[in-house]
Design a protein around this motif. Structure first.
Motif, mmCIF file in Angstrom:
data_model
loop_
_atom_site.group_PDB
_atom_site.id
_atom_site.type_symbol
_atom_site.label_atom_id
_atom_site.label_comp_id
_atom_site.label_asym_id
_atom_site.label_seq_id
_atom_site.Cartn_x
_atom_site.Cartn_y
_atom_site.Cartn_z
ATOM 1 N N LEU A 117 0.841 -1.191 0.000
ATOM 2 C CA LEU A 117 0.000 0.000 0.000
ATOM 3 C C LEU A 117 0.879 1.244 0.000
ATOM 4 O O LEU A 117 1.811 1.355 0.795
ATOM 5 N N LEU A 118 0.567 2.165 -0.922
ATOM 6 C CA LEU A 118 1.220 3.472 -0.942
ATOM 7 C C LEU A 118 0.192 4.498 -0.473
ATOM 8 O O LEU A 118 -0.943 4.500 -0.954
ATOM 9 N N MET A 119 0.583 5.369 0.444
ATOM 10 C CA MET A 119 -0.366 6.348 0.961
ATOM 11 C C MET A 119 0.156 7.766 0.763
ATOM 12 O O MET A 119 1.330 8.044 0.957
ATOM 13 N N PHE A 120 -0.771 8.641 0.396
ATOM 14 C CA PHE A 120 -0.474 10.065 0.201
ATOM 15 C C PHE A 120 -1.539 10.880 0.926
ATOM 16 O O PHE A 120 -2.599 10.355 1.261
ATOM 17 N N GLY A 157 -7.132 -6.861 -0.095
ATOM 18 C CA GLY A 157 -7.727 -5.668 -0.697
ATOM 19 C C GLY A 157 -8.027 -4.572 0.305
ATOM 20 O O GLY A 157 -7.714 -4.682 1.494
ATOM 21 N N ILE A 158 -8.614 -3.487 -0.201
ATOM 22 C CA ILE A 158 -8.980 -2.375 0.667
ATOM 23 C C ILE A 158 -10.405 -1.915 0.364
ATOM 24 O O ILE A 158 -10.889 -2.030 -0.762
ATOM 25 N N ILE A 159 -11.052 -1.414 1.414
ATOM 26 C CA ILE A 159 -12.354 -0.777 1.279
ATOM 27 C C ILE A 159 -12.194 0.626 1.849
ATOM 28 O O ILE A 159 -11.727 0.791 2.976
ATOM 29 N N GLU A 172 -13.938 -0.141 -3.452
ATOM 30 C CA GLU A 172 -13.092 -1.295 -3.156
ATOM 31 C C GLU A 172 -12.103 -1.522 -4.273
ATOM 32 O O GLU A 172 -12.386 -1.254 -5.437
ATOM 33 N N THR A 173 -10.943 -2.031 -3.912
ATOM 34 C CA THR A 173 -10.001 -2.501 -4.927
ATOM 35 C C THR A 173 -9.057 -3.526 -4.299
ATOM 36 O O THR A 173 -9.161 -3.832 -3.111
#
Lengths: 255, 322
Positions: A117-120, A157-159, A172-173
């Motif tokens: 996971l990349l977060m900005f 995955g993420i929601i 979701e992806t």
């Protein structure tokens, strides 16, 4: 879970901006610096994810050597690793910044395995270009969900939820993915004393990033036109209350 | 040609997209070009009856069953295919979250720069633009490159104006979207349950900052708000300390409010907060520090302890009501 959070260092401005004589930047000689608010929440979110799921959370920024202060601050809160893309030039355009991050992610992943996971932050407090995360997602060919006020991560995955007028949308992806975070998703912790001591001993990895040609060339910064206001003082302390109520009446605010 | 991307949700066009059309038509007049409103979605023909009031040059419809819900990557893919065919000079959207997002996707795919929160566009071969920084407290003048130019227009620069006369041509444009464009899926929605007077629609907002001192300290703000049918908000200090929820924040990273009166209590007046309340018609500042910078931005000022002043105002109001 292996997470990368990209942050920006911004001046901690007070009630007024002072610009440098050449109008190229905010005069920061008497100002402190902080992590831009949305990114501060991304750091908090990453730490709470690895606390639950285990793993590593690396913080990265592009900026001058002093930016190490914000990386150390992130380490003190609980991030595990830190990378500084060091540059003397403070203002890179969004394409240049994104490209430097893309190259760093690729070389780090080749050495240490992929980031899940990349977060900005959804946009920086100062320049507000609102696009670095999206450019990085495209450069790495990963899905991105933007503006999250809520995030659930599973192994696959993420929601995420984002604000819309009068409600929220749920997206979701699959992982690996990129997200951009908005303030309000959590309440960032302050670094503990123990955290600060630990962070002092941790090493910040420095890289010299490549700078691709500029496409947004800043001419100058300017103050917007502003109306001068005369303040009408209504008094001091509780005795001003009748005057305040008079103003409510004048403004026709009472039913 | 200017392509103006129209944002809509479940049959409603964003008011900012109507502003965008007015802005784009003005700009097009100066550059002697035309404006095409671009609507992307599924069954969006119905939106044209509203849109035609604001567009004289034409409306382009892009439809696909998979575009029933908003999808930034698929919208960007559609816009890129349209741009290949129409060769516009500018693609613009309103600088909402989704507008910025979609044009950033387009910029990333085409490797072109994108100017978000743009407040002015000057003519000429090299486009000099002005964009907002720090939520509009600072302006940046920049030379923007790119063909097409990718620009999101700051909100509320102009009022949306209906155009009378010519009926715009409505054109359908076919796009081919890969499954990959739909790798992020919208899977649900939640409606706000909030029943109280909303911060963004209240006539009076009472805001609290560092000077309130605690979550309990907000009770004097709540009491006054109840008495005058106002809403309570606060600065980032108040939300970051957990005294009030983040949804109540007024400022750069919170709500932008536009009440008839904003009463700022114990707030020093940092630019990040001022950005959130500059839409207020009148500002009253209550602060125990006569040097607080906020007084210079205020219409009315009271010096003193908010914990004494607010209950006194509430009491005075109740006296008046009886």
């Amino acid at each position: 879970m292996n997470i990368l959070v990209c942050i920006k260092r911004v001046p901690d401005v007070g009630s007024k901006f002072r610009l440098t004589d050449d109008g190229q930047a905010i005069d920061t000689t008497s100002l402190g610096f902080t992590i831009s608010p949305h990114e501060e929440c991304a750091v908090e979110e990453a730490i709470s994810i690895i606390e639950k799921m285990g793993g590593n959370a690396t913080v990265l920024t592009l900026g001058p050597a002093d930016t190490e202060e914000q990386l150390k601050d992130s380490l003190a809160r609980g991030m595990t690793d830190a990378i500084l893309l060091e540059s003397d030039q403070p203002e890179w355009d969004p394409r240049q910044t994104a490209q430097a991050i893309i190259e760093t992610v690729k070389s780090e992943e080749a050495k240490n395995g992929p980031f899940d996971l990349l977060m900005f932050g959804s946009e920086s407090a100062d320049s507000g270009n609102a696009q670095i995360g999206i450019r990085v997602a495209h450069g790495l060919d990963r899905p991105i969900i933007c503006g999250l006020k809520n995030l659930m991560v599973t192994d696959s995955g993420i929601i995420g939820k984002r604000d819309i007028p009068n409600g929220m949308e749920i997206y979701e992806t699959t992982l690996p993915a990129v997200v951009t975070i908005k303030e309000g998703i959590n309440l960032p912790r302050y670094p503990s004393l123990r955290g600060r001591i630990k962070a002092k001993k941790k090493e910040v990895v420095h890289f010299a990033p490549n700078q691709i040609p500029l496409q947004m060339e800043m001419i100058q910064l300017k103050h917007p036109d502003e109306q001068k206001k005369e303040v009408e003082m209504l008094g001091e302390g509780a005795s001003a209350a009748p005057e305040v109520v008079n103003i409510f009446k004048q403004l026709k605010l009472l039913k | 040609m200017i392509l103006a991307i129209i944002e809509h949700d479940r049959g409603l066009i964003s008011p900012y997209s109507l502003q965008l059309l007015t802005y784009a038509h003005e700009l097009a007049k100066g550059d002697s070009t035309n404006v095409k409103a671009v609507v992307i979605g599924n069954n969006v023909q119905v939106l044209t009856s509203e849109l035609r009031k604001y567009s004289s040059d034409g409306i382009i419809i892009i439809e696909d069953e998979r575009l029933e819900n908003f999808n930034a990557e698929a919208w960007a893919g559609s816009i890129i295919q349209l741009a290949e065919s129409k060769e516009p000079s500018i693609i613009m959207a309103a600088a909402t979250d989704k507008g910025n997002e979609v044009l950033a996707h387009v910029g990333a795919r085409l490797d072109l720069p994108m100017s978000a929160y743009t407040s002015a566009i000057q003519g000429g071969a090299e486009k000099k633009i002005t964009r907002l920084r720090w939520g509009s407290s600072l302006l940046e003048e920049t030379v923007l490159q790119g063909k097409p130019l990718l620009i999101t227009i700051a909100l509320n620069l102009v009022k949306a104006v209906e155009i009378s006369g010519e009926v715009p041509i409505i054109e359908e444009f076919q796009v081919e979207l890969s499954d990959k464009a739909f790798r992020v899926k919208l899977t649900g929605r939640e409606e706000d349950a909030d029943s109280g007077t909303s911060l963004t629609s209240a006539s009076i907002v009472i805001g609290g900052g560092r000077g309130v001192g605690s979550a309990d300290g907000f009770s004097v703000l709540e009491a006054l708000a109840e008495c005058i049918d106002g809403a309570v908000g606060g600065s980032r200090v108040a939300t970051n300390n957990g005294w009030i929820p983040h949804t109540k924040q007024v400022g750069l990273t919170g709500n932008r409010i536009a009440p008839k009166l904003y009463i700022a209590c114990g707030i020093s007046g940092a630019v990040q907060h001022l950005v959130g309340c500059k839409g207020a018609k009148k500002i009253m500042v209550i602060n125990n520090d006569p040097q607080a910078p906020f007084f210079t931005k205020a219409d009315y000022g009271v010096i003193g302890d908010l914990h004494e002043i607010l209950p006194a105002i509430t009491q005075e109001l109740k006296k008046n009501q009886n």
